[in-house]
Design a protein around this motif. Structure first.
Motif, PDB file in Angstrom:
ATOM      1  N   GLN A   1       0.845  -1.181   0.000  1.00 28.02           N
ATOM      2  CA  GLN A   1       0.000   0.000   0.000  1.00 28.02           C
ATOM      3  C   GLN A   1       0.890   1.242   0.000  1.00 28.02           C
ATOM      4  O   GLN A   1       2.022   1.202   0.481  1.00 28.02           O
ATOM      5  CB  GLN A   1      -0.899   0.023   1.247  1.00 28.02           C
ATOM      6  CG  GLN A   1      -1.904  -1.114   1.299  1.00 28.02           C
ATOM      7  CD  GLN A   1      -2.913  -1.041   0.167  1.00 28.02           C
ATOM      8  OE1 GLN A   1      -3.385   0.047  -0.192  1.00 28.02           O
ATOM      9  NE2 GLN A   1      -3.229  -2.193  -0.416  1.00 28.02           N
ATOM     10  N   PRO A   2       0.415   2.356  -0.534  1.00 29.10           N
ATOM     11  CA  PRO A   2       1.226   3.577  -0.498  1.00 29.10           C
ATOM     12  C   PRO A   2       1.568   3.960   0.939  1.00 29.10           C
ATOM     13  O   PRO A   2       0.767   3.743   1.857  1.00 29.10           O
ATOM     14  CB  PRO A   2       0.313   4.629  -1.146  1.00 29.10           C
ATOM     15  CG  PRO A   2      -0.648   3.853  -1.978  1.00 29.10           C
ATOM     16  CD  PRO A   2      -0.869   2.569  -1.235  1.00 29.10           C
ATOM     17  N   PRO A   3       2.743   4.518   1.165  1.00 27.17           N
ATOM     18  CA  PRO A   3       3.153   4.923   2.514  1.00 27.17           C
ATOM     19  C   PRO A   3       2.166   5.908   3.139  1.00 27.17           C
ATOM     20  O   PRO A   3       1.613   6.765   2.453  1.00 27.17           O
ATOM     21  CB  PRO A   3       4.516   5.590   2.286  1.00 27.17           C
ATOM     22  CG  PRO A   3       5.006   5.034   0.992  1.00 27.17           C
ATOM     23  CD  PRO A   3       3.791   4.789   0.162  1.00 27.17           C
ATOM     24  N   THR A   4       1.967   5.776   4.452  1.00 22.88           N
ATOM     25  CA  THR A   4       1.049   6.673   5.158  1.00 22.88           C
ATOM     26  C   THR A   4       1.771   7.554   6.173  1.00 22.88           C
ATOM     27  O   THR A   4       1.147   8.377   6.825  1.00 22.88           O
ATOM     28  CB  THR A   4      -0.054   5.871   5.876  1.00 22.88           C
ATOM     29  OG1 THR A   4       0.563   4.949   6.792  1.00 22.88           O
ATOM     30  CG2 THR A   4      -0.907   5.100   4.873  1.00 22.88           C
ATOM     31  N   THR A   5       3.079   7.369   6.325  1.00 21.77           N
ATOM     32  CA  THR A   5       3.913   8.233   7.168  1.00 21.77           C
ATOM     33  C   THR A   5       5.245   8.435   6.466  1.00 21.77           C
ATOM     34  O   THR A   5       5.618   7.658   5.569  1.00 21.77           O
ATOM     35  CB  THR A   5       4.179   7.629   8.559  1.00 21.77           C
ATOM     36  OG1 THR A   5       4.977   6.436   8.406  1.00 21.77           O
ATOM     37  CG2 THR A   5       2.887   7.286   9.283  1.00 21.77           C
ATOM     38  N   LEU A   6       5.998   9.430   6.900  1.00 24.97           N
ATOM     39  CA  LEU A   6       7.334   9.640   6.327  1.00 24.97           C
ATOM     40  C   LEU A   6       8.219   8.418   6.556  1.00 24.97           C
ATOM     41  O   LEU A   6       8.991   8.027   5.670  1.00 24.97           O
ATOM     42  CB  LEU A   6       7.994  10.874   6.950  1.00 24.97           C
ATOM     43  CG  LEU A   6       7.572  12.260   6.433  1.00 24.97           C
ATOM     44  CD1 LEU A   6       8.382  13.332   7.140  1.00 24.97           C
ATOM     45  CD2 LEU A   6       7.759  12.373   4.924  1.00 24.97           C
ATOM     46  N   ASP A   7       8.131   7.823   7.725  1.00 22.75           N
ATOM     47  CA  ASP A   7       8.945   6.639   8.024  1.00 22.75           C
ATOM     48  C   ASP A   7       8.663   5.504   7.049  1.00 22.75           C
ATOM     49  O   ASP A   7       9.579   4.768   6.648  1.00 22.75           O
ATOM     50  CB  ASP A   7       8.688   6.153   9.454  1.00 22.75           C
ATOM     51  CG  ASP A   7       9.371   7.011  10.503  1.00 22.75           C
ATOM     52  OD1 ASP A   7      10.224   7.842  10.122  1.00 22.75           O
ATOM     53  OD2 ASP A   7       9.044   6.869  11.696  1.00 22.75           O
TER      54      ASP A   7
END
Length: 425
Positions: A167-173
């Motif tokens: 899934q696309p990243p949801t946080t910078l980390d």
């Protein structure tokens, strides 16, 4: 700022800075209501659609103002510094109205080139997005009308993510962890195409961590790139330019264009790109196989602040037709003509209601309008920024870190020292 124009003006950042002159034109003291209104607009790789909209606005304006003609000259972005410098020194060679990049504003105002604008009597101005309008201000005074805005978001390859069950990243980390997993499973791909010279991809990481480039105290700037918060953002961004994500040998020297080009060429699973990159990506091997989401912030559900690039329309200080110049500026920058310019050129409007209209009709724009609504940031509004950008202070800092020449603490401290020298010169 079409990205060839926008990138050149902003460097999408402006590395071609306008050299301030010692003294600009004074107000002419006259306000003629007839005659020729001279306008400078930036030339484009494909000027025809832009020119058609401008001609329509001219026809409307001339129809409402008997005895007035509007002459438009399209100038090259690459020579704008010299053209504006000459215009500031000699009002007779200057236009009455001009298009210019928002990162050039502070230098132009310092040179005495543009008039302060009172937008209070212009009803439409109340719908300008406040953070975008801020890019037209110096010391709280407005010197231009935002004509269009450009922001960046996260482009990703939908086919690669589907194949790997991601899934696309949801946080910078998660950007680094996702990119690292992609490169591990598909070593022929760069996890995310980042760049050591890509200033406007790095800034959101700094801002999302609570840092900034500099701070202003009583109008005097000092660097904060070496603060703990800024260093955390720098570390997070430079983590992307490692062999297990985006190898320094390939990515350390890349700016925005090269970073997006790797994605276009099918060599990268993600990149940070602008709404203005859409046409080029749609004309590439990634066409039909990509999606865009807002660049995530530090916390889940948040959006990292983006740099609000774009162009302004302003009235030259030495004009002898200030009322006409102001009225034409407001017409060309109006909701009606921003909508038309979006249709013609894909320029993102600067009015909140017009942004919603175009986003409702084109779902591609949703990540970018959401980013705008979440709040944008800007570079230090000072003439010194032109010098800092021309010296590539932040890109040099990033490159020193990703190549291992310096650690984060040393590189940011050295960058802060160079910035402070520029701020106090």
């Amino acid at each position: 700022m079409r990205l060839k124009t926008l990138a050149a003006v902003l460097g999408v950042g402006a590395v071609v800075a306008c050299a301030p002159v010692q003294s600009g034109p004074t107000n002419s003291g006259t306000d003629e209501q007839t005659g020729q209104l001279r306008v400078w607009l930036f030339d484009e790789v494909n000027r025809a659609p832009k020119e058609a909209v401008v001609k329509e606005a001219i026809s409307e304006f001339q129809g409402k103002h008997s005895g007035v003609t509007v002459d438009v000259q399209y100038i090259q972005v690459s020579s704008r510094a010299e053209r504006f410098k000459a215009a500031f020194s000699d009002p007779k060679s200057a236009p009455d109205v001009a298009e210019f990049g928002n990162t050039d504003l502070a230098g132009y105002v310092s040179a005495g080139g543009f008039s302060e604008l009172d937008l209070g009597k212009w009803d439409e101005s109340k719908d300008l997005v406040p953070t975008i309008l801020d890019t037209a201000k110096v010391d709280g005074k407005t010197y231009g009308v935002p004509w269009f805005v450009g922001v960046r978001a996260l482009y990703y390859r939908t086919d690669v993510f589907t194949e790997l069950g991601l899934q696309p990243p949801t946080t910078l980390d998660e950007i680094a962890t996702t990119a690292r997993e992609i490169r591990q499973k598909k070593p022929e791909l760069i996890g995310i195409s980042a760049g050591g010279k890509y200033l406007f991809a790095a800034l959101p990481f700094i801002w999302a961590n609570g840092g900034d480039i500099a701070k202003s105290d009583g109008g005097k700037f000092s660097a904060t790139i070496d603060s703990a918060e800024a260093k955390a953002g720098v570390a997070k961004y430079t983590e992307l330019i490692k062999d297990d994500i985006c190898p320094p040998a390939t990515c350390a020297g890349n700016g925005g264009d090269a970073s997006v080009e790797a994605f276009r060429a099918g060599k990268a699973a993600m990149t940070i790109g602008g709404d203005f990159n859409r046409k080029s990506v749609d004309a590439s091997s990634a066409a039909g196989k990509y999606g865009v989401v807002p660049l995530p912030g530090k916390d889940k559900g948040s959006v990292a602040p983006a740099f609000a690039g774009g162009n302004l329309l302003g009235v030259m200080k030495g004009t002898q037709r200030k009322t006409l110049a102001t009225e034409f500026t407001q017409l060309l920058a109006s909701k009606k003509y921003q909508q038309k310019m979006y249709t013609a050129m894909g320029n993102l409007p600067t009015f909140s209601d017009v942004q919603k209209q175009v986003a409702d009709s084109d779902k591609f724009l949703e990540p970018f309008t959401k980013t705008l609504q979440s709040g944008t940031k800007f570079v230090p509004v000072t003439p010194a920024w032109a010098k800092i950008e021309a010296q590539a202070v932040v890109p040099t800092m990033l490159q020193e870190i990703v190549t291992g020449a310096k650690n984060v603490d040393t590189a940011t401290a050295d960058a802060a020292k160079t910035m402070n020298a520029a701020f106090t010169s």
